[in-house]
Design a protein around this motif. Sequence first.
Motif, PDB file in Angstrom:
ATOM      1  N   ASP A  45      40.586   6.509  47.155  1.00  0.00           N
ATOM      2  CA  ASP A  45      41.355   7.747  47.124  1.00  0.00           C
ATOM      3  C   ASP A  45      40.626   8.753  46.241  1.00  0.00           C
ATOM      4  N   VAL A  46      40.153   9.833  46.843  1.00  0.00           N
ATOM      5  CA  VAL A  46      39.364  10.828  46.121  1.00  0.00           C
ATOM      6  C   VAL A  46      40.135  11.403  44.935  1.00  0.00           C
ATOM      7  N   SER A  47      41.444  11.540  45.063  1.00  0.00           N
ATOM      8  CA  SER A  47      42.239  12.159  44.006  1.00  0.00           C
ATOM      9  C   SER A  47      42.270  11.322  42.730  1.00  0.00           C
ATOM     10  N   THR A  48      41.932  10.026  42.831  1.00  0.00           N
ATOM     11  CA  THR A  48      41.967   9.159  41.655  1.00  0.00           C
ATOM     12  C   THR A  48      40.626   9.101  40.925  1.00  0.00           C
ATOM     13  N   LEU A  49      39.609   9.777  41.451  1.00  0.00           N
ATOM     14  CA  LEU A  49      38.264   9.678  40.893  1.00  0.00           C
ATOM     15  C   LEU A  49      37.960  10.873  40.006  1.00  0.00           C
ATOM     16  N   ASP A  50      37.292  10.628  38.875  1.00  0.00           N
ATOM     17  CA  ASP A  50      36.814  11.752  38.073  1.00  0.00           C
ATOM     18  C   ASP A  50      35.499  12.253  38.661  1.00  0.00           C
ATOM     19  N   ASP A  51      34.944  13.298  38.078  1.00  0.00           N
ATOM     20  CA  ASP A  51      33.752  13.926  38.668  1.00  0.00           C
ATOM     21  C   ASP A  51      32.560  12.960  38.723  1.00  0.00           C
ATOM     22  N   THR A  52      32.406  12.123  37.705  1.00  0.00           N
ATOM     23  CA  THR A  52      31.303  11.167  37.690  1.00  0.00           C
ATOM     24  C   THR A  52      31.469  10.129  38.791  1.00  0.00           C
ATOM     25  N   GLU A  53      32.684   9.618  38.941  1.00  0.00           N
ATOM     26  CA  GLU A  53      32.955   8.627  39.984  1.00  0.00           C
ATOM     27  C   GLU A  53      32.789   9.240  41.367  1.00  0.00           C
ATOM     28  N   LEU A  54      33.193  10.507  41.499  1.00  0.00           N
ATOM     29  CA  LEU A  54      33.057  11.181  42.789  1.00  0.00           C
ATOM     30  C   LEU A  54      31.583  11.379  43.141  1.00  0.00           C
ATOM     31  N   ALA A  55      30.781  11.753  42.167  1.00  0.00           N
ATOM     32  CA  ALA A  55      29.342  11.916  42.399  1.00  0.00           C
ATOM     33  C   ALA A  55      28.713  10.588  42.788  1.00  0.00           C
ATOM     34  N   GLN A  56      29.144   9.507  42.158  1.00  0.00           N
ATOM     35  CA  GLN A  56      28.617   8.187  42.495  1.00  0.00           C
ATOM     36  C   GLN A  56      28.999   7.787  43.910  1.00  0.00           C
ATOM     37  N   LEU A  57      30.245   8.078  44.306  1.00  0.00           N
ATOM     38  CA  LEU A  57      30.686   7.775  45.667  1.00  0.00           C
ATOM     39  C   LEU A  57      29.853   8.541  46.685  1.00  0.00           C
ATOM     40  N   ARG A  58      29.606   9.819  46.434  1.00  0.00           N
ATOM     41  CA  ARG A  58      28.747  10.613  47.329  1.00  0.00           C
ATOM     42  C   ARG A  58      27.373   9.997  47.436  1.00  0.00           C
ATOM     43  N   ASN A  59      26.792   9.643  46.306  1.00  0.00           N
ATOM     44  CA  ASN A  59      25.426   9.144  46.279  1.00  0.00           C
ATOM     45  C   ASN A  59      25.282   7.824  47.019  1.00  0.00           C
ATOM     46  N   GLU A  60      26.299   6.981  46.950  1.00  0.00           N
ATOM     47  CA  GLU A  60      26.213   5.646  47.532  1.00  0.00           C
ATOM     48  C   GLU A  60      26.679   5.583  48.980  1.00  0.00           C
ATOM     49  N   THR A  61      27.458   6.564  49.419  1.00  0.00           N
ATOM     50  CA  THR A  61      28.145   6.454  50.704  1.00  0.00           C
ATOM     51  C   THR A  61      27.737   7.510  51.714  1.00  0.00           C
ATOM     52  N   ILE A  62      27.360   8.721  51.248  1.00  0.00           N
ATOM     53  CA  ILE A  62      27.232   9.873  52.134  1.00  0.00           C
ATOM     54  C   ILE A  62      25.834  10.461  52.054  1.00  0.00           C
ATOM     55  N   GLY A  63      25.271  10.763  53.220  1.00  0.00           N
ATOM     56  CA  GLY A  63      24.015  11.504  53.305  1.00  0.00           C
ATOM     57  C   GLY A  63      24.288  12.877  53.894  1.00  0.00           C
ATOM     58  N   PHE A  64      23.604  13.902  53.389  1.00  0.00           N
ATOM     59  CA  PHE A  64      23.835  15.277  53.823  1.00  0.00           C
ATOM     60  C   PHE A  64      22.584  15.849  54.498  1.00  0.00           C
ATOM     61  N   VAL A  65      22.814  16.568  55.594  1.00  0.00           N
ATOM     62  CA  VAL A  65      21.752  17.306  56.277  1.00  0.00           C
ATOM     63  C   VAL A  65      22.259  18.730  56.449  1.00  0.00           C
ATOM     64  N   PHE A  66      21.549  19.697  55.847  1.00  0.00           N
ATOM     65  CA  PHE A  66      21.998  21.080  55.852  1.00  0.00           C
ATOM     66  C   PHE A  66      21.154  21.934  56.805  1.00  0.00           C
ATOM     67  N   GLN A  67      21.769  22.997  57.298  1.00  0.00           N
ATOM     68  CA  GLN A  67      21.067  23.915  58.199  1.00  0.00           C
ATOM     69  C   GLN A  67      19.826  24.501  57.531  1.00  0.00           C
ATOM     70  N   SER A  68      19.935  24.816  56.239  1.00  0.00           N
ATOM     71  CA  SER A  68      18.827  25.463  55.527  1.00  0.00           C
ATOM     72  C   SER A  68      17.933  24.458  54.794  1.00  0.00           C
ATOM     73  N   PHE A  69      18.067  23.183  55.137  1.00  0.00           N
ATOM     74  CA  PHE A  69      17.209  22.093  54.672  1.00  0.00           C
ATOM     75  C   PHE A  69      17.462  21.690  53.212  1.00  0.00           C
ATOM     76  N   GLN A  70      17.573  22.685  52.309  1.00  0.00           N
ATOM     77  CA  GLN A  70      17.852  22.426  50.891  1.00  0.00           C
ATOM     78  C   GLN A  70      16.812  21.499  50.256  1.00  0.00           C
ATOM     79  N   LEU A  71      15.545  21.790  50.542  1.00  0.00           N
ATOM     80  CA  LEU A  71      14.454  21.035  49.935  1.00  0.00           C
ATOM     81  C   LEU A  71      13.923  21.781  48.714  1.00  0.00           C
ATOM     82  N   LEU A  72      13.429  21.037  47.734  1.00  0.00           N
ATOM     83  CA  LEU A  72      12.817  21.648  46.557  1.00  0.00           C
ATOM     84  C   LEU A  72      11.384  22.025  46.904  1.00  0.00           C
TER      85      LEU A  72
END
Length: 228
Positions: free
Chosen positions: A63-90
């Motif tokens: 449940d996203v509402s139970t996670l603090d910002d650090t836990e939410l960032a960890q969930l994103r990093n471990e579970t979700i990959g992002f592909v953006f229209q503008s690439f977002q490369l360094l």
Amino acid sequence: MTRSYDLEGGLVVDALRGASLRIDRGEYVAIVGPSGSGKSTLMHLLGCLDRPTSGQLLIADRDVSTLDDTELAQLRNETIGFVFQSFQLLPRITATANVAMPLVYRGTNRSERNDRARAALEAVGLGHRLDHRPTQLSGGEQQRVAIARALVSEPTLVLADEPTGNLDTASGTEVMHILEQLNAEHSVAVVLVTHDNDVASRARRRIRLRDGVIESDDGAHLSAVNTS
């Protein structure tokens, strides 16, 4: 769930006015609708880049509402990959370093993250561009780097925001083929936002938004839909 934004002068904008859906592992979903329909808001919520104003959002049974910002960032990093229209490369670092970036935040040691980044680039056909910087790559190649970056952390969900929007037809077709291979061969759920009807037609399920609600969902037999 809903998502409202408070603007200056007491104005409230209801970007998402009520949507209920379920996306399972291995699904291939296109989210479509006119500008202002709530597509980007829904994408940001699914990507844990935002939180709903009301309702419940579960990502990988958490449940996203139970996670603090650090836990939410960890969930994103471990579970979700992002592909953006503008690439977002360094721009100042190599393709390998760009792809390895999610593993830096995970704390993976340098040798392993470079090995995994190179393998991800080879998987998208860029084994010969490992040391090139984004400015030395075509638009299609940059988007493939972005896909490799999404792949390197072995996510269960890839979110693609207009992944072919800045590409010519041939490059766009290559990018879609890579995403479809990822979905078919690794059972990774792929959810893309697109204005392109040809791109949307390739998905096995299409969710159409209008005015912040789900207008139709041709995969409704897979997930209950509530547009109240």
